[in-house]
Design an enzyme around this catalytic site. Sequence first.
Site, PDB file in Angstrom:
ATOM      1  NE  ARG A 111      -3.907  -2.190   2.105  1.00 36.60           N
ATOM      2  CZ  ARG A 111      -3.453  -3.087   2.666  1.00 36.60           C
ATOM      3  NH1 ARG A 111      -2.141  -4.274   2.677  1.00 36.60           N
ATOM      4  NH2 ARG A 111      -4.326  -4.200   2.266  1.00 36.60           N
ATOM      5  CG  HIS A 136      -0.969  -5.385  -3.940  1.00 36.59           C
ATOM      6  ND1 HIS A 136       0.244  -4.950  -3.813  1.00 36.59           N
ATOM      7  CD2 HIS A 136      -2.245  -6.399  -3.214  1.00 36.59           C
ATOM      8  CE1 HIS A 136       0.144  -5.943  -2.813  1.00 36.59           C
ATOM      9  NE2 HIS A 136      -1.261  -7.283  -2.391  1.00 36.59           N
ATOM     10  CG  HIS A 210      -0.516 -11.201  -3.928  1.00 34.07           C
ATOM     11  ND1 HIS A 210      -1.446 -12.313  -3.226  1.00 34.07           N
ATOM     12  CD2 HIS A 210      -0.307 -10.604  -3.269  1.00 34.07           C
ATOM     13  CE1 HIS A 210      -1.756 -11.384  -2.162  1.00 34.07           C
ATOM     14  NE2 HIS A 210      -1.637 -10.197  -1.706  1.00 34.07           N
ATOM     15  CG  ASP A 282      -3.067  -8.531   5.011  1.00 33.27           C
ATOM     16  OD1 ASP A 282      -1.634  -7.965   4.477  1.00 33.27           O
ATOM     17  OD2 ASP A 282      -3.791  -8.060   4.785  1.00 33.27           O
ATOM     18  CD  GLU A 348       1.550  -9.767  -0.462  1.00 30.41           C
ATOM     19  OE1 GLU A 348       1.361  -9.489  -0.545  1.00 30.41           O
ATOM     20  OE2 GLU A 348       1.067 -10.635   0.187  1.00 30.41           O
TER      21      GLU A 348
END
Length: 383
Positions: A111, A136, A210, A282, A348
């Site tokens: 982000r 992304h 991803h 996350d 990631e």
Amino acid sequence: MGLRNAALVALASVTLLPIVWEAGQRAEVKPTMRKTAFGETADGQPVDLYVLTNKHGLEADITNYGGIVVSLKVPDRKGKLADIALGYDTLEGYEQDKAYLGAIIGRYGNRIAHGAFTLEGVTYHLPLNNGDNSLHGGIKGFNKKVWRAKDVSTPQTPALHLNYLSKDGEEGYPGKVSVEVVYTLTDGDELRIDYTATTDKETIINLTNHSYFNLAGAGNGDILNHQVMIAADRFTPVGANLIPTGEIRSVQGTPFDFRKATAISARINENDQQLQFGHGYDHNWVINNGRGTSPSPAAEVYEPQSGRVLEAWTTEPGVQFYSGNFLDGTIRGKGNKVYNRRYGFCLETQHFPDSPNHPQFPSTVLKPGATYHSTTIYRFAVR
Ligand code: GLA
């Protein structure tokens, strides 16, 4: 199972050391790369699927649409292959995908707050596609582009070279950027990803892959029993919008301490503000020995039933461990399997989220004349 392997398994269950099956456990095959048609995009561009097989029979299927890893077949402790990567049966599935299954992400993975950043005194505004953030790479990031593909295999090692030229101003980013991604399926049972990029104007770059993994097999339940180790003493806490606050926080005493292998389920529902913001995991972890010239260990995931182990190694400073919180059963994946919440996890490897707005984070600026390089290795084994 030979005596030697039986002894190794017994030993491994005590010491928790990963074992790679000896050659001979599975018959060796000739490493190959096969190309087949994968279909045509909605706007009529033909796309291919490249099937890479290594000498142990591990198979990676990669398309030049989005540089996507469509399937990844690796053995369990009995030598039985399963596809452990979430994905779709058809190109159309990928064109409609909003979860970034298997894709190369760019120009900027993760982000950017308000989609805004400043370079050389100029403020750039990216389209917002995640609340008030750019996520992304934007509306049509590298994951939705047709890449040029070239077979760069050697006799022992199938390898696919992908390249994409991103125009100056594409998705709001400055500079014409040339990107190369090489996927190699090594005889050490690694899927190696080498990224390179250059620009003609100062810009920012943060490339990642991803892939969502489920080491029990894609679509075969959630990933909560997987045991995760992350080689990080620190992580970057976020606000409710999943943008880092700028703090680099110790994992000590938090549900983010994965320095010892821990089941994902163990703490994911704890009453913890960071877990609430992320709807689970996350977050970006700061890899202890990140930013090396050669890849350092970032994470290791073990699935007890199958015995499959995934190790992630990288030259990047961070890794976003994402526990598939936004999967919600609306995706029908390969073989008609539905992907419910937490049916896959991502590792990631990346620079930290929103780095352009945090000067204290490792820089994501790419200048003309410089070359961006990064390498990530996903290594498969059993225990
Ligand atoms: C990344 C993000 C998540 C989510 C997924 C895609 O992992 O950090 O918040 O956006 O991509 O759904």
